[in-house]
Design an enzyme around this catalytic site. Sequence first.
Site, PDB file in Angstrom:
ATOM      1  NE  ARG A 120     -60.685 -25.634  49.771  1.00 62.32           N
ATOM      2  CZ  ARG A 120     -60.733 -26.187  50.946  1.00 62.32           C
ATOM      3  NH1 ARG A 120     -59.964 -25.576  51.964  1.00 62.32           N
ATOM      4  NH2 ARG A 120     -61.180 -27.373  51.286  1.00 62.32           N
ATOM      5  CD  GLU A 123     -58.576 -19.366  52.024  1.00 65.40           C
ATOM      6  OE1 GLU A 123     -58.346 -18.942  52.719  1.00 65.40           O
ATOM      7  OE2 GLU A 123     -58.543 -20.544  51.661  1.00 65.40           O
ATOM      8  NE  ARG A 143     -52.376 -22.016  58.910  1.00 68.59           N
ATOM      9  CZ  ARG A 143     -53.281 -22.301  59.649  1.00 68.59           C
ATOM     10  NH1 ARG A 143     -53.165 -23.647  60.345  1.00 68.59           N
ATOM     11  NH2 ARG A 143     -54.452 -21.762  60.049  1.00 68.59           N
ATOM     12  CG  HIS A 144     -53.670 -20.874  53.351  1.00 76.04           C
ATOM     13  ND1 HIS A 144     -53.249 -20.238  54.634  1.00 76.04           N
ATOM     14  CD2 HIS A 144     -54.965 -21.148  53.767  1.00 76.04           C
ATOM     15  CE1 HIS A 144     -54.248 -20.283  55.455  1.00 76.04           C
ATOM     16  NE2 HIS A 144     -55.065 -21.029  55.112  1.00 76.04           N
ATOM     17  CD  GLU A 196     -57.504 -27.297  59.598  1.00 78.75           C
ATOM     18  OE1 GLU A 196     -57.626 -26.191  59.389  1.00 78.75           O
ATOM     19  OE2 GLU A 196     -57.730 -28.393  58.834  1.00 78.75           O
ATOM     20  CB  SER A 217     -61.594 -29.216  58.728  1.00 80.58           C
ATOM     21  OG  SER A 217     -62.575 -28.417  59.481  1.00 80.58           O
ATOM     22  NE  ARG A 244     -52.650 -26.462  55.930  1.00 81.82           N
ATOM     23  CZ  ARG A 244     -53.639 -25.819  56.267  1.00 81.82           C
ATOM     24  NH1 ARG A 244     -54.282 -26.069  57.299  1.00 81.82           N
ATOM     25  NH2 ARG A 244     -54.035 -24.442  55.569  1.00 81.82           N
TER      26      ARG A 244
END
Lengths: 482, 482
Positions: B254, B256, B262-263, B405, B408, B456
Site C-alpha cells: 500500500r 499510502e 497501525r499502517h 480493524e 475487511s 495487526r
Amino acid sequence: VRSDFAMDRYGICPMVQSQQKLDRALVRVQDLTPEKAEQQIWVRARIHTSRAKGKQCFLVLRHQQFTVQALLAVGDCASKQMVKFAANLTKESIIDVEAVVKKVEQKIESCSQQDVELHVERIFVISQSEARLPLQLEDAVRPEGEGDEEGRATVNQDTRLDNRVIDLRTTTSQSIFRLQSGVCQLFRDTLINKGFVEIQTPKIISAASEGGANVFTVSYFKTSAYLAQSPQLYKQMCICADFDKVFCVGPVFRAEDSNTHRHLTEFVGLDIEMAFNYHYHEVIDSITDTMVQIFKGLRDRFQTEIQTVNKQYPSEPFKFLEPTLRLEYKEAVAMLRAAGVEMGDEEDLSTPNEKLLGRLVKEKYDTDFYVLDKYPLAVRPFYTMPDPNNPKYSNSYDMFMRGEEILSGAQRVHDAQLLTERAMHHGIDLEKIKAYIDSFRYGAPPHAGGGIGLERVTMLYLGLHNVRQTSMFPRDPKRLTP
Amino acid sequence: VRSDFAMDRYGICPMVQSQQKLDRALVRVQDLTPEKAEQQIWVRARIHTSRAKGKQCFLVLRHQQFTVQALLAVGDCASKQMVKFAANLTKESIIDVEAVVKKVEQKIESCSQQDVELHVERIFVISQSEARLPLQLEDAVRPEGEGDEEGRATVNQDTRLDNRVIDLRTTTSQSIFRLQSGVCQLFRDTLINKGFVEIQTPKIISAASEGGANVFTVSYFKTSAYLAQSPQLYKQMCICADFDKVFCVGPVFRAEDSNTHRHLTEFVGLDIEMAFNYHYHEVIDSITDTMVQIFKGLRDRFQTEIQTVNKQYPSEPFKFLEPTLRLEYKEAVAMLRAAGVEMGDEEDLSTPNEKLLGRLVKEKYDTDFYVLDKYPLAVRPFYTMPDPNNPKYSNSYDMFMRGEEILSGAQRVHDAQLLTERAMHHGIDLEKIKAYIDSFRYGAPPHAGGGIGLERVTMLYLGLHNVRQTSMFPRDPKRLTP
C-alpha cells in the site's frame, strides 16, 4: 397457450444476494455414491455437457474433479417445456437440482461417479454462462499425443493462460494446484516439527544487495527501491538474531529476460536457513529429509491427483532414496567426462549437462532426487563459505529433481571480515551491503540454508514440462496478465 | 613466563568452516534442569552478562529466551589466565563450554534456569562480538514505565529498528515472533481442516485494478507494472475456477503516505475467499470460527510467550465469545450516538470512533473480538454486493480486535452485469478491469471473503501499541532498511 404443470419446478433464480438463509443441505458430487440410492437430494454443480434425445435430456454435472450423470424425462415431474429448458442451458452454467439418486446397472465410464445417476425433479440456474466459451474443457484435458493422432483439438498454452479461469477448472489443473497446496503444507509441517520458526521477510528493499543485476525497480514515494531477489539476507539476519532455524514461503522476483520452460519473473520461494553446530552437512541432512517427507506425503495423500495429471501428461513415478544420494561436484564432472562431455574442473554445469547428469545418476543409482555438493567457489555468490581443504571449492550445494535444479544453497560466511574480503573479491560495493555485513559483527552462529522453487518442485514431481503449468497466474517477460 | 596448565581448556576457535564432523552433543540451555545434575555436558550459548569477582568469574549464558548461570573459579580445572580470559569475553559472543551441571540451594532469580548452574571446565569462542553494542539487551526489555521512574535507559523505536538483529534477540522479540509464526500456522491448519486450498497469487500486476490510488509502480522490462494491493481479484478468479474455498498468506503493498501506529507500506495479508450456498453469513461464520481457533491455539500453546511479552508490555488477556458477537452497523451507530457521538447513518467510522465503539462493546458484551456487519454501500469498494433489502447498505463486514480493524470483507458481486454497473457508478475505467469482469461471464458461484492483517492480529492479541513491533523488518514511508 397450454399451461405448464411443471412451471414451478425450473427456471432462472434471481441473483443470490443473500436474500434468505435457506435451510437446504447441498450434497457434493463426489459424495454421490450407491449408499445414497433412492434419496431425494439437492446438488449444486456446473453443466459439463448436455444432450437432448427425444423426450429426454442427459446432463453431465461437474463439481471440481467430479462428475455425475443426470437425467430429465418428460413425465410426472417434468413437462416438455422443462426438458427443453434443461436442454438449452449453456455449458458451465451453475445450477441447483433436486433429484433422486438412482443406482445404475452398467457403470457410467464417462463420469467419476460411475455407479449412480440423478433423476432430476427440479432445476434452477444459479449463474448462467455465456454460450460461447473461449476454450472447451474437453479439449483442454486431451493428451497431446491423442489430439495429434485423431485430429482433435487441443488448447495451446497462451489460450489456456489468457483464459486461466476456465483452464483452471479442468481436472488436470484442479489436481495440479491441490497437489501444490500439499507441497506447501508438507514443507511447513515438516519444518515446524523440526523446531523451525516461520518468518516474514520484506519484498521491498533499499539496495539490490546480491550484485544488482536482474532486479526490478520500484518507485517508493520520492525515492527508488527494489524487489527482493530472495529472502536470503533477511533469513541470515534472523539467524544472527538467534531464531536458529527459520523458513519462509513467499514471492521471489527475478528481472531476467529469459523465456525458458523453467524461468518465471515471479515465483514462490520455499526458503530455509539454519544454524548448525560443526558441519553444514547437518543442514543438508535437514533439507533432504524435508524433501523426502514432501515426496512421501505427496505419494501417500495425493495419489488421485497424481493419476489424474498422468492421464493427460503421462510420466514415471518419482523415485527417491533414503538417505538421499549426495555426490561431490568432482564426481559429477568425472561422470560427465566418462559420457563424453568436455568441461573444466571449475566450470559451472550447463542446463543440458545438468539433464544429462540426471540421466546418468538415474541409471546408476535409480533416483530422481539427489544433492550435488562442493561446487567450485568461482561459480557461487560472494557469501558462500570456501571449502576449508581446497580453496577452489566451496561448502555449497544444489539439489536436483529429474535432472533439473530445484534448490541452491550453501554454508554462508558468518564472519564479517571474511565476508568483506569475499565481497571485495567479487567487486561488490561495500557501502551497499554495509547493513548486511554489520549483522555479523555481534556474534553469529555458523549457518547454512537454501531456496527451493515451489513451481519447479510441483512441475518435476509430476513430470510436467513447463513451469507455467504449475503457476496459477504466471509472470514472464512477455506475460503480465491475467 | 609461568606456563599455563589450563592452556588447552580455553581459547578462540578457528572460524567454523565445516572442517570436521565433531561427534559432540550440545545441550540446549532450556534443557538444563536438575535432572541433569552432576552430568558433564557441552553447551553453545551467547554471553549475556559477565562479572569477575576475585578468583571467580560469573557468566550468564543465553540461548533464545533462556538463560543459565555459569561459574569459573581458579582451581584444578581453571587457571588464573583462563578465568581472566572468560572475564574479558565480550557480551553477545557465542561460546562452547564444557561444564558440570550443579543443583543450587537458592533459586537463581535472574535466570530462566533457576535450579542449576554450570561449573565450567572448558570455554571456547565460536564467534566473537564487537565490544561496543549498538544497544543493550537489558535496556531493550525494560518496561517503559520502569525506565521512566528509575531513570534507567530504554531503547527508542528507531534505534531498535536500525539495529534489528540485536533487538530481535530480546526475550520479548523472540516471543512476539514465535507467537506470530503460530498465528500463521493456526490460520492455515484451521482452514485446511475446513477443506480450503492454499493458493499463490501474483504480486506484480498489469493494472491497478482497485481504483488506482496508493499503488506502487514497478519498471517491468520495457513497460510498467504495479504491486498488488491485495490478492482479492485473484482469489475471486480461483472461486470462478471452482476451487470453492481458498486462502493465501503473502505480502500486500500500500503506497499510502501515512505514518501511523497501525499502517505499513508492506504487510502480510491472511486472505480468505469462499463460495457459499445461499447467504454470506456462511462465510462470516467460517472466518470467525477460524479467528476463534487462532485465539484458542495462542492461549493454549503460547502462554510462555504471552507472559514474556506481558512482562515488558502489560495487557489484559484477550477475551472472545463463542459464537462470535455480530452487530449491525446501524446498532453501532446507535451505540455511538448514545455515547454522545454525532454521525450520519451512511458515514464511515473514524479511527477514534472505532476505538470508542470497541470500549462500548467490551463494556456491554465483555469481548475483545466482534464483527460489524452491513456497512453503508457508499463507503465500500465497487465489487461489494448491495444489501437486497436496503440499497443504502451492503453485504459487507469488518472484524475488530480491541477496537481496531483487523479484517475487511464482503459478499462480492458475482454477476458481470451488476459488476459493470457498480464499477461505472464508481467512475472506474472499465477497460482496466475487463479481465476481472470477464471472469464472471462463464458461471460464477456466489462468494464472499476477507483479508486479515497479520501484524495487526499479533499486535492486538498481545495488546501492543505499534505494528512495527510485530513486523520483523517494517516498511513505512520513512523506513526501507534494514
